[in-house]
Structure formats: C-alpha cells, structure tokens
Design a protein around this motif. Structure first.
Motif, PDB file in Angstrom:
ATOM      1  N   ALA A   1       0.808  -1.179   0.066  1.00  0.00           N
ATOM      2  CA  ALA A   1       0.095  -0.079  -0.088  1.00  0.00           C
ATOM      3  C   ALA A   1       0.817   1.307   0.069  1.00  0.00           C
ATOM      4  N   LEU A   2       1.863   1.112   0.668  1.00  0.00           N
ATOM      5  CA  LEU A   2       2.921   2.289   0.807  1.00  0.00           C
ATOM      6  C   LEU A   2       3.461   2.639  -0.650  1.00  0.00           C
ATOM      7  N   GLY A   3       3.708   1.511  -1.360  1.00  0.00           N
ATOM      8  CA  GLY A   3       4.360   1.568  -2.595  1.00  0.00           C
ATOM      9  C   GLY A   3       3.260   2.355  -3.610  1.00  0.00           C
ATOM     10  N   MET A   4       2.032   1.694  -3.388  1.00  0.00           N
ATOM     11  CA  MET A   4       1.159   2.445  -4.346  1.00  0.00           C
ATOM     12  C   MET A   4       0.860   3.714  -4.090  1.00  0.00           C
ATOM     13  N   ILE A   5       0.885   4.152  -2.744  1.00  0.00           N
ATOM     14  CA  ILE A   5       0.952   5.444  -2.460  1.00  0.00           C
ATOM     15  C   ILE A   5       2.035   6.444  -3.039  1.00  0.00           C
ATOM     16  N   GLY A   6       3.279   5.818  -2.929  1.00  0.00           N
ATOM     17  CA  GLY A   6       4.339   6.452  -3.370  1.00  0.00           C
ATOM     18  C   GLY A   6       4.329   6.760  -5.128  1.00  0.00           C
ATOM     19  N   VAL A   7       3.720   5.694  -5.634  1.00  0.00           N
ATOM     20  CA  VAL A   7       3.662   5.857  -7.239  1.00  0.00           C
ATOM     21  C   VAL A   7       2.661   6.812  -7.455  1.00  0.00           C
ATOM     22  N   ALA A   8       1.554   6.893  -6.721  1.00  0.00           N
ATOM     23  CA  ALA A   8       0.480   8.077  -7.007  1.00  0.00           C
ATOM     24  C   ALA A   8       1.049   9.306  -6.719  1.00  0.00           C
ATOM     25  N   GLY A   9       1.755   9.409  -5.643  1.00  0.00           N
ATOM     26  CA  GLY A   9       2.506  10.627  -5.478  1.00  0.00           C
ATOM     27  C   GLY A   9       3.411  11.311  -6.623  1.00  0.00           C
ATOM     28  N   ALA A  10       4.188  10.454  -7.026  1.00  0.00           N
ATOM     29  CA  ALA A  10       5.199  10.611  -8.086  1.00  0.00           C
ATOM     30  C   ALA A  10       4.470  10.946  -9.211  1.00  0.00           C
ATOM     31  N   ILE A  11       3.273  10.257  -9.709  1.00  0.00           N
ATOM     32  CA  ILE A  11       2.766  10.589 -10.824  1.00  0.00           C
ATOM     33  C   ILE A  11       2.107  12.142 -10.794  1.00  0.00           C
ATOM     34  N   ALA A  12       1.556  12.315  -9.481  1.00  0.00           N
ATOM     35  CA  ALA A  12       1.032  13.437  -9.180  1.00  0.00           C
ATOM     36  C   ALA A  12       2.041  14.820  -9.483  1.00  0.00           C
ATOM     37  N   LEU A  13       3.114  14.469  -8.750  1.00  0.00           N
ATOM     38  CA  LEU A  13       4.132  15.457  -8.670  1.00  0.00           C
ATOM     39  C   LEU A  13       4.433  15.624 -10.260  1.00  0.00           C
TER      40      LEU A  13
ATOM     41  N   SER B   1      -3.685  13.057 -19.615  1.00  0.00           N
ATOM     42  CA  SER B   1      -2.740  12.611 -20.476  1.00  0.00           C
ATOM     43  C   SER B   1      -1.363  12.285 -19.897  1.00  0.00           C
ATOM     44  N   ASP B   2      -1.005  12.746 -18.672  1.00  0.00           N
ATOM     45  CA  ASP B   2       0.009  12.367 -17.886  1.00  0.00           C
ATOM     46  C   ASP B   2       0.105  10.794 -17.777  1.00  0.00           C
ATOM     47  N   VAL B   3      -1.003  10.547 -16.973  1.00  0.00           N
ATOM     48  CA  VAL B   3      -1.130   9.042 -16.741  1.00  0.00           C
ATOM     49  C   VAL B   3      -1.175   8.445 -18.046  1.00  0.00           C
ATOM     50  N   ALA B   4      -1.919   8.713 -18.992  1.00  0.00           N
ATOM     51  CA  ALA B   4      -1.760   7.905 -20.222  1.00  0.00           C
ATOM     52  C   ALA B   4      -0.624   7.708 -20.925  1.00  0.00           C
ATOM     53  N   GLY B   5       0.383   8.912 -20.786  1.00  0.00           N
ATOM     54  CA  GLY B   5       1.650   8.568 -21.340  1.00  0.00           C
ATOM     55  C   GLY B   5       2.571   7.806 -20.720  1.00  0.00           C
ATOM     56  N   ILE B   6       2.261   7.749 -19.345  1.00  0.00           N
ATOM     57  CA  ILE B   6       3.180   6.938 -18.446  1.00  0.00           C
ATOM     58  C   ILE B   6       2.834   5.475 -18.782  1.00  0.00           C
ATOM     59  N   LEU B   7       1.308   5.144 -18.604  1.00  0.00           N
ATOM     60  CA  LEU B   7       0.793   3.932 -18.661  1.00  0.00           C
ATOM     61  C   LEU B   7       1.328   3.317 -20.395  1.00  0.00           C
ATOM     62  N   ARG B   8       0.920   4.303 -21.313  1.00  0.00           N
ATOM     63  CA  ARG B   8       1.497   3.779 -22.733  1.00  0.00           C
ATOM     64  C   ARG B   8       2.911   3.385 -23.032  1.00  0.00           C
TER      65      ARG B   8
ATOM     66  N   SER C   1       3.043  15.083 -12.876  1.00  0.00           N
ATOM     67  CA  SER C   1       1.896  15.914 -13.835  1.00  0.00           C
ATOM     68  C   SER C   1       1.708  17.372 -13.510  1.00  0.00           C
ATOM     69  N   THR C   2       1.776  17.619 -12.305  1.00  0.00           N
ATOM     70  CA  THR C   2       1.761  18.893 -11.607  1.00  0.00           C
ATOM     71  C   THR C   2       2.966  19.704 -12.435  1.00  0.00           C
ATOM     72  N   THR C   3       4.140  19.325 -12.326  1.00  0.00           N
ATOM     73  CA  THR C   3       5.189  19.809 -12.741  1.00  0.00           C
ATOM     74  C   THR C   3       5.141  20.256 -14.258  1.00  0.00           C
ATOM     75  N   SER C   4       4.704  19.088 -14.915  1.00  0.00           N
ATOM     76  CA  SER C   4       4.460  19.260 -16.349  1.00  0.00           C
ATOM     77  C   SER C   4       3.695  20.220 -16.898  1.00  0.00           C
ATOM     78  N   TYR C   5       2.409  20.357 -16.026  1.00  0.00           N
ATOM     79  CA  TYR C   5       1.404  21.497 -16.291  1.00  0.00           C
ATOM     80  C   TYR C   5       1.989  22.728 -16.038  1.00  0.00           C
ATOM     81  N   LEU C   6       2.550  22.891 -15.012  1.00  0.00           N
ATOM     82  CA  LEU C   6       3.019  24.352 -14.616  1.00  0.00           C
ATOM     83  C   LEU C   6       4.214  24.882 -15.395  1.00  0.00           C
TER      84      LEU C   6
END
Length: 417
Positions: free
Chosen positions: A24-36, A197-204, A38-43
C-alpha cells in the motif's frame, strides 16, 4: 472498600497502531510521484516529463540497474557484500555479445548469466572459503572483469568487427505492444489534458514496445521476493546474513547458502549486463558501456532497504533520471528542478505539522536555493545532465540513510565453529 481491594486487576494491553502494508505504501508512493510529475509538467509546459518515449527509455535503462540490484540483494541477504557487481556486469556484457552474435538473444541471456555466475563464484571462493575482506575481493573482481573482457575482445571480436572495443552487431528481442490499449492511451496523451494525458503517457510507455527481457525482470523481482521471504530455503539464507552462528547451531550449512547466494548474485548481474547489450539503442558489446551501473544498482538496493519492492522503486528512479537526460536534455531537467521545489514545499509543510522546526527550516533553505537555480538559468548544462543518475544516487542515499537497516552480519567474515 474490602471488596474493591480484593477485586482482581485487569490489565488492558496497549493498542498497537496498525501499520500500512508495504504494497500500500508503494502504491501511495507511485500515485504521489505521478501527481508530482503531472503538476510539474502542467506548470512548466514540458510534456516530455511524462511522455511515452521518456518512459520507454527509462524502462530500458532501469533494467540493468534493477537486475544488478537484485544480484546485490541476494548476496547481502546472505551476509556477503558484493561490490564486484560492476565487474560481473562487464563479464555478462561480453558473454552476451559473444553468444548472442552466434546464436541469438536467448543464448546471449544464458551466456551472460554463466559469465556473471563465474564472477560470483570467484567472489564466493575468496570471501566465504578464504575469508578475504569483501570490499577488497569486490574491487579485485571489478578490475578482473574489465581486464579479462578487454583481452577477450581483442582476441575474438577484433578479427570480425576490426575494433577491439566493440563486438559485431547482436540480434535483439522482438518487442510487443498491447495493440488497442496502446492506441487508446496514445489518443488520450495527444489530447494534452491535465493529469489524464500524463497518466496515459506513463501507462502507454509501460505497455508499448515491451521486450521479453522486461517481462523476465519482473518475474525475477517477484520470484526473489517469494523465494527469499516465503520459502524455507529463503529463511535459512537470510538467517546466514543475520546471525550465521545461530543458523549453524540449528543445522544450516552456512557456507553452502552463502555460495548459492553469491553465485546467484553474479548470474543476475550478468543478465543485467545482457540487458545493456540487447538494448535496441546499442549495437552490441562496447567497452565501458556499464558506466558504473553496477554501483548504481547497489545504491538502488540500499535505497530499497534490502527488499525487492523498494529496489524496484530505486531502479525506476535512477532509470528515469538516465532516460530523461538521453531523451530531453537541459530544459526538461530544469523542469525537474521545479518539481523538486514542489516536493520540498510539501515536505516542509509536513515537518511543520510534526513540529520539526530544524528540518522544516532546512527544507525551506534547500527549496529557495533550487528555485534560485530554476529562475536564473534557461536550461541545465549538458555537462551536468550527463551525470544526472549519479547525482540522483547521491541525493537519494543521503535522504534515505536514516531509515535503513542492513542485515546484521552483512560483510562479516564468517568462520565455522
């Protein structure tokens, strides 16, 4: 009053806080990294941070680091420090090129594992049987691997490639993609929607152009966890790294388990070398192509606290840093610095909530310095981006050093009786 005095006292045990499971900690870490990201890419307006090409490159470059780190995990869980991972990887690269040129990629994998295992066997003989200091033996393996492959390349590759530092071209694995899913994720990525789009790019990037070697690496990670933590063999092997004297008193053949672990360690490091040779971006064996990845794999293992799941996260981090500098260059790394500022801001808030004033002040100073760099330059110089994986390694180890617990007898020379 007498009745109260004679009444038995009941002791209520203190309630233990339920720990969050590691997965669960690993999944939280992955979600946090993707959010970071994505936010950085947008800003910053830099979509390359989460693009399909960047993720594909990162996966390919993370493979040798992951496999080398797994090799280190096996050895150190048995109590043997394996600084020689770099040399075993070098031997694996030569073995993969020699066999792959003649018989194809699967033969390259087998030969790489054999050559790496031979390096592991030599390390085991020196450290387990003769009691040589583990660091000294590992450094010797590194020097031996570099010198031996240079000699063999001059002897066998030079007549064919006319270059003693390069092998002839080695056939690669075919790659596979999740057809319809990959196309759908590609259309989502092209829409450039924030987050989606960020999540889609990572998954693709994870499901497109997948090599059999990538699938095999995932099997190795899962298999290492199951063998080392869910079998009697793994329990005995790990006991050799925690308290070999106690393990011997219970009938465990400590020498045999240490030998098995170090030979397996060398085989995995050798397969990591094969991952470099079989990378579509490389023609085959090149002198110096490991470029310190054995040491980075060791750092990924330490970052992962000597466990396969954490090691996977460390390898992904270092592979991403390496892939980013190859794909995108200085401007993208400047955006990554902005992302580091955002991460530090979150950590500062967390430290303020916990009333750790010194840590919060340190975070504020670090964030200010990084933002100053981001504001004052247009892009990170190429001289720095080339060493990004090594810089990330140093920073991550410095941050993670406070929570690490290595096996208790790791690096201790053991003598029976």
């Amino acid at each position: 009053m007498t009745a109260l005095a004679e009444a038995p006292l009941t002791v209520v045990p203190p309630q233990r806080k339920r720990k969050i499971p590691g997965w669960a900690l690993g999944m939280i870490g992955v979600a946090g990294a993707i959010a970071l990201l994505s936010t950085t890419s947008y800003l910053t307006g830099v979509p390359q941070l989460t693009s399909t090409g960047t993720i594909q490159t990162a996966v390919r470059l993370a493979l040798p680091i992951l496999l080398a780190g797994l090799g280190g995990l096996w050895a150190e869980r048995a109590g043997v420090v394996n600084i020689g991972l770099e040399g075993m990887m070098i031997m694996g690269t030569w073995g993969a090129a020699w066999a792959g040129y003649q018989w194809g990629p699967w033969a390259a994998l087998i030969a790489a594992a054999v050559f790496g295992a031979l390096g592991g066997l030599l390390h085991a003989i020196a450290t387990v049987t003769f009691g040589v200091n583990h660091i000294v033996s590992g450094v010797a393996i590194n020097l031996l691997g570099a010198g031996l492959t240079k000699y063999l390349s001059t002897l066998l590759f030079f007549p064919i490639s006319h270059n003693p530092r390069e092998s002839p071209a080695v056939p690669k694995f075919d790659t596979y993609s999740a057809g319809g899913l990959s196309d759908w994720l590609g259309s989502l990525e092209a829409d450039q929607r924030v987050g989606i789009s960020d999540v889609a790019g990572i998954l693709r990037g994870l499901v497109t152009g997948v090599s059999p070697l990538t699938m095999l690496a995932v099997v190795f990670v899962v298999g290492s966890y199951l063998v080392l933590w869910r079998t009697r063999f793994g329990l005995r092997l790990r006991s050799c790294g925690e308290n070999p004297t106690a393990a011997e008193s219970l009938g465990v053949n400590v020498y045999l388990y240490k030998y098995a672990a170090v030979v397996m360690s060398g085989a995995l490091a050798g397969v990591g070398g094969a991952a470099l040779v079989l990378n579509p971006g490389n023609p085959g064996y090149l002198e110096g192509q490991t470029n310190g990845r054995g040491f980075i794999g060791l750092a990924a293992m330490i970052f992962g606290n000597w466990r396969p799941g954490g090691l996977l996260g460390g390898a992904a981090l270092f592979g991403y840093a390496d892939g980013l500098q190859l794909r995108s260059g200085g401007k993208t790394f400047l955006a990554l610095i902005y992302g580091a500022v955002l991460l530090l801001a979150v950590l500062v808030v967390w430290q303020l909530v916990r009333r750790r004033w010194f840590a919060a002040a340190t975070g504020i100073v670090a964030a200010g310095l990084l933002y100053g760099v981001y504001y004052s330059v247009d892009e990170v110089p190429s001289e720095l981006t080339a060493y990004a994986p090594h810089l990330v390694t140093l920073v991550v180890l410095a941050v993670a050093s406070q929570r690490l617990r290595m096996p208790a007898a790791d690096g201790v020379v053991y003598r029976r009786g």
